[in-house]
Design a protein around this motif. Structure first.
Motif, PDB file in Angstrom:
ATOM      1  N   GLY A   1     -11.602   1.156  -7.597  1.00  0.00           N
ATOM      2  CA  GLY A   1     -10.272   0.737  -8.009  1.00  0.00           C
ATOM      3  C   GLY A   1      -9.679  -0.333  -7.124  1.00  0.00           C
ATOM      4  N   GLY A   2      -8.550  -0.853  -7.572  1.00  0.00           N
ATOM      5  CA  GLY A   2      -7.848  -1.877  -6.806  1.00  0.00           C
ATOM      6  C   GLY A   2      -7.894  -3.233  -7.473  1.00  0.00           C
ATOM      7  N   ASP A   3      -6.933  -4.071  -7.159  1.00  0.00           N
ATOM      8  CA  ASP A   3      -6.798  -5.413  -7.715  1.00  0.00           C
ATOM      9  C   ASP A   3      -6.651  -6.392  -6.562  1.00  0.00           C
ATOM     10  N   ILE A   4      -7.322  -7.526  -6.647  1.00  0.00           N
ATOM     11  CA  ILE A   4      -7.177  -8.536  -5.604  1.00  0.00           C
ATOM     12  C   ILE A   4      -6.752  -9.867  -6.203  1.00  0.00           C
ATOM     13  N   THR A   5      -6.096 -10.667  -5.373  1.00  0.00           N
ATOM     14  CA  THR A   5      -5.676 -12.020  -5.752  1.00  0.00           C
ATOM     15  C   THR A   5      -6.323 -13.023  -4.819  1.00  0.00           C
ATOM     16  N   PHE A   6      -6.988 -14.008  -5.398  1.00  0.00           N
ATOM     17  CA  PHE A   6      -7.722 -15.050  -4.682  1.00  0.00           C
ATOM     18  C   PHE A   6      -6.984 -16.359  -4.945  1.00  0.00           C
TER      19      PHE A   6
END
Length: 549
Positions: free
Chosen positions: A44-49
Motif C-alpha cells: 500500500g501507499g501512494d507516492i508523488t514524483f
C-alpha cells in the motif's frame, strides 16, 4: 495508505533554504535495493514524483526513448530481457534464448500467461508485431523506428504461441541486450495498430507492466495505479508479483528548488534532477540521493566535419586538447561524477581507457591552431581569411547542468582564441532545430544511452540508415572499415579489440569531444521510501519500492 498534506500550488509552497544531498551511486543490480535486505516490504501507499518535463508526445516509438517519458513507460510496460547497471542481461518475458554460431538467427522462448492491460495475450504474435514496429516504424504517420534497434533486422516469425524466431541479414551480437533498452517496450498489438493520433493519447496505449494509467493531464501530471494481477516481474529484482505501492503520480514542477523543497517538506516523495551543488547537504539531512550512471555514451559533442573549420582535423584535435575536463567536475559537479575515459561510459562492456587522448593540454591546442593557420588578434580571438574561429554550442535541455558546463568550456576555449556562442532552447524547440550534422550545428551535444556497444559503430556512420553523427558520409574509409568489421564479428572476443580500435580512432580524429561521464538522472528521495531499483539506463523503478513504517 500513507497520508500527506494536499499537494500545494507552487505559490503556496514554503521553501526550505540551504537544502542539498551528496551524490551516492545507487545503481542496484540484482535483488532489491539495500533496504529490502533488512526489512520486509509493506503493501500500500501512494507516492508523488516531481519531474521537470513530461516530453512532447506519448507515441510509444517516439517517446519511449525520451529522458522524461521513459519513467512512465518503465512502469506501464515490460521488456523481453532485464539489463542491470553493469550491463548484465537476464531473462524477463523471454525465459531463455538460443542463437546460431553466426549470430544471425535467434530463438526466443516466452514466459506463458502474460497479458496486456487490454486483455490481449503477450504471445509470439504480439512480440513479432513489436519487433516489426521497432525496426520500421510507420514514418509516414509520424511513428518512428527505434534508433538503436539493429538495422540488420530482416524479419521475425511466430513458431508457436510462445516461440519467436528472429532473422538478421548480418551477424547481430547486440540483439539480445538491446531488448532491454528503454525504448524496446512492449505494447499491445491493438495499440500498435492505432493511428498516431490515437497512440498519442496515453490512456489508449496498453502495456503489460505492473502499473496502468489511472489518469493523465497533458503538461501537468500522470497517475499510475498498480495492476493487481501482475505476476511476471524480472527475477533479477527479487520480486515477480504485484507492486507494493498503490499509485505513483508524476507531477510536472519546472523549478528544481521547488521540487527539492517539496520532498523536504513531505509534500512529495521524489525530486528529479536536483542541482549537483545541493546534493551534499541533502544527504547530511538524511535524504536518499542517487546518481546512477547509465550504459551509453558519455556527455560530449559529435562534431560536424562538413562545417568549416571543423573539417580540419587539427582544429578538431585542438578542441579535444583544449577542454579541461577535471575543472568541469570540480566546478559544476561533485567527486561522484567521473572523468570521461572514452566516448562511451566506462561501465559499458567493451569500453576501453583512452584517457591519453583526453588530456588537457592547452599548449598542444595552441600549436595545432597555429599550424592550421588560425592567428590570434589583439583581443585574443583567432581568425583566418578574415573569419573568426567560432563555435556555436546548443545547450541540451535534457541535462540540467548542460548550460553551466557550456559556460565553463566557453571560458576555457576563449583563452585559446575561440569565439563561443551559447544558445539554449526548450525541449520541443531543441528537437526541431538541433540535429546531427545540421547546417548551423558544428557540435551536437550527446546524452544517449544504449545497451550494447556493438550498435555504436552503425549509429555513428551512415550505414543501414545510421545517424551519420559526424556528417562523414562515406569520406572516411577507416571508420567505415571498423564499422563493417564490428558488425560482422561473430563473437564478443572478436569484437572487443575492434571496439577498442574504434574508440581510439574516433577520439584521435576529434570526431567526438567527451566532456564527462554522464549522470543524466539525479534523484532526491524521502528516507521513508525504500526498495527502488536502477536499471542499465539509470531509470528508477518503483515496482519493488515501498513506504517504510
Amino acid at each position: 495508505m500513507t497520508q500527506r498534506p494536499p499537494f500545494l500550488s507552487i505559490s503556496r509552497r514554503r521553501l526550505i533554504v540551504g537544502a542539498s544531498v551528496a551524490a551516492t551511486l545507487l545503481a542496484t543490480t540484482i535483488g532489491f535495493g539495500p533496504a529490502l535486505a533488512t526489512e520486509s516490504p509493506r503493501e500500500g501507499g501512494d507516492i508523488t514524483f516531481l519531474i521537470d518535463s513530461l516530453g512532447d508526445t506519448w507515441i510509444p516509438n517516439n517517446s519511449a526513448i525520451s529522458s522524461f517519458q521513459g519513467h512512465i513507460w518503465g512502469h506501464v510496460t515490460d521488456k523481453l530481457v532485464y539489463v542491470d547497471a553493469e550491463g548484465k542481461v537476464s531473462p524477463w518475458l523471454v525465459e531463455r534464448w538460443e542463437q546460431n554460431e553466426k549470430a544471425t538467427e535467434f530463438t526466443l522462448h516466452l514466459k506463458k500467461g502474460v497479458s496486456f492491460s487490454d486483455g490481449e495475450p503477450l504471445d509470439a504474435k504480439a512480440v513479432v508485431a513489436n519487433l516489426d514496429i521497432w525496426y520500421a516504424g510507420r514514418k509516414s504517420e509520424g511513428i518512428n523506428p527505434i534508433g538503436l534497434f539493429p538495422k540488420t533486422y530482416d524479419h521475425a516469425e511466430a513458431v508457436d504461441a510462445s516461440t519467436v524466431k528472429v532473422i538478421f541479414k548480418k551477424p547481430t551480437l547486440g540483439f539480445i541486450p538491446t531488448l532491454g533498452y528503454h525504448g524496446s517496450i512492449l505494447v499491445s498489438p491493438k495499440s500498435i495498430a492505432q493511428p498516431a493520433s490515437a497512440q498519442a493519447d496515453l490512456s489508449k496505449t496498453a502495456g503489460s507492466g505492473p502499473y496502468v494509467v489511472q489518469s493523465w493531464k497533458e503538461g501537468d501530471q500522470v497517475t499510475l495505479v498498480k495492476r493487481k494481477d501482475y505476476n511476471w516481474g524480472p527475477a533479477a529484482v527479487g520480486h515477480t508479483g504485484p507492486a507494493f505501492l498503490d499509485t505513483i503520480t508524476y507531477k510536472l514542477v519546472s523549478e528544481p528548488s521547488l521540487r527539492v523543497a517539496s520532498v523536504q517538506s513531505g509534500q512529495a516523495d521524489v525530486a528529479y534532477n536536483a542541482s549537483p551543488q545541493e546534493l551534499k547537504s541533502l544527504k547530511e539531512e538524511g535524504f536518499t540521493v542517487a546518481t546512477p550512471r547509465y550504459l551509453g555514451f558519455v556527455n560530449g559533442w559529435a562534431v560536424n566535419t562538413r562545417l568549416p573549420p571543423y573539417d580540419d582535423v587539427k582544429v578538431r584535435q585542438a578542441l579535444q586538447a583544449g577542454i579541461n575536463r577535471q575543472e568541469i567536475i570540480d566546478t559544476v559537479y561533485t567527486p561522484d561524477w567521473h572523468l570521461a575515459t572514452s566516448f562511451i561510459q566506462s561501465n559499458v562492456p567493451g569500453a576501453t581507457d583512452q584517457s591519453a587522448l583526453l588530456t588537457y593540454d592547452p599548449a598542444k591546442a595552441e600549436k595545432l591552431l597555429d599550424e592550421a593557420g588560425w592567428v590570434k588578434g589583439p583581443d585574443g580571438t583567432r581568425s583566418k581569411d578574415g573569419k573568426p574561429l567560432s563555435l556555436t554550442i546548443h545547450s541540451n535541455p535534457y541535462l540540467a547542468t548542460s548550460k553551466s558546463v557550456d559556460e565553463l568550456i566557453s571560458q576555457q576555449l576563449g583563452k585559446l582564441g575561440w569565439k563561443v556562442v551559447i544558445r539554449a532552447y526548450d525541449v520541443v524547440t531543441y528537437g526541431e532545430k538541433v540535429k546531427f550534422g545540421g547546417a548551423a550545428v558544428p557540435a551536437y551535444e550527446v546524452t544517449r544511452s544504449f545497451i550494447d556497444a556493438g550498435t555504436v559503430a552503425s549509429i555513428l556512420t551512415n550505414a543501414n540508415n545510421g545517424e551519420n553523427w559526424f556528417a562523414l558520409d562515406d569520406r572516411d574509409t577507416n571508420i567505415n572499415d571498423l564499422r563493417d568489421k564490428i558488425a560482422g564479428a561473430g563473437s564478443i572476443e572478436e569484437r572487443n579489440p575492434l571496439l577498442g580500435d574504434l574508440q581510439n580512432y574516433v577520439l584521435d580524429q576529434g570526431y567526438f569531444i567527451p566532456r564527462t561521464q554522464i549522470v543524466q538522472r539525479i534523484y532526491v528521495q524521502s528516507p521513508t521510501l525504500r526498495g527502488e531499483t536502477y536499471n542499465g539506463v539509470a531509470y528508477a523503478s518503483y515496482y519493488t519500492a515501498f513506504i517504510a513504517d
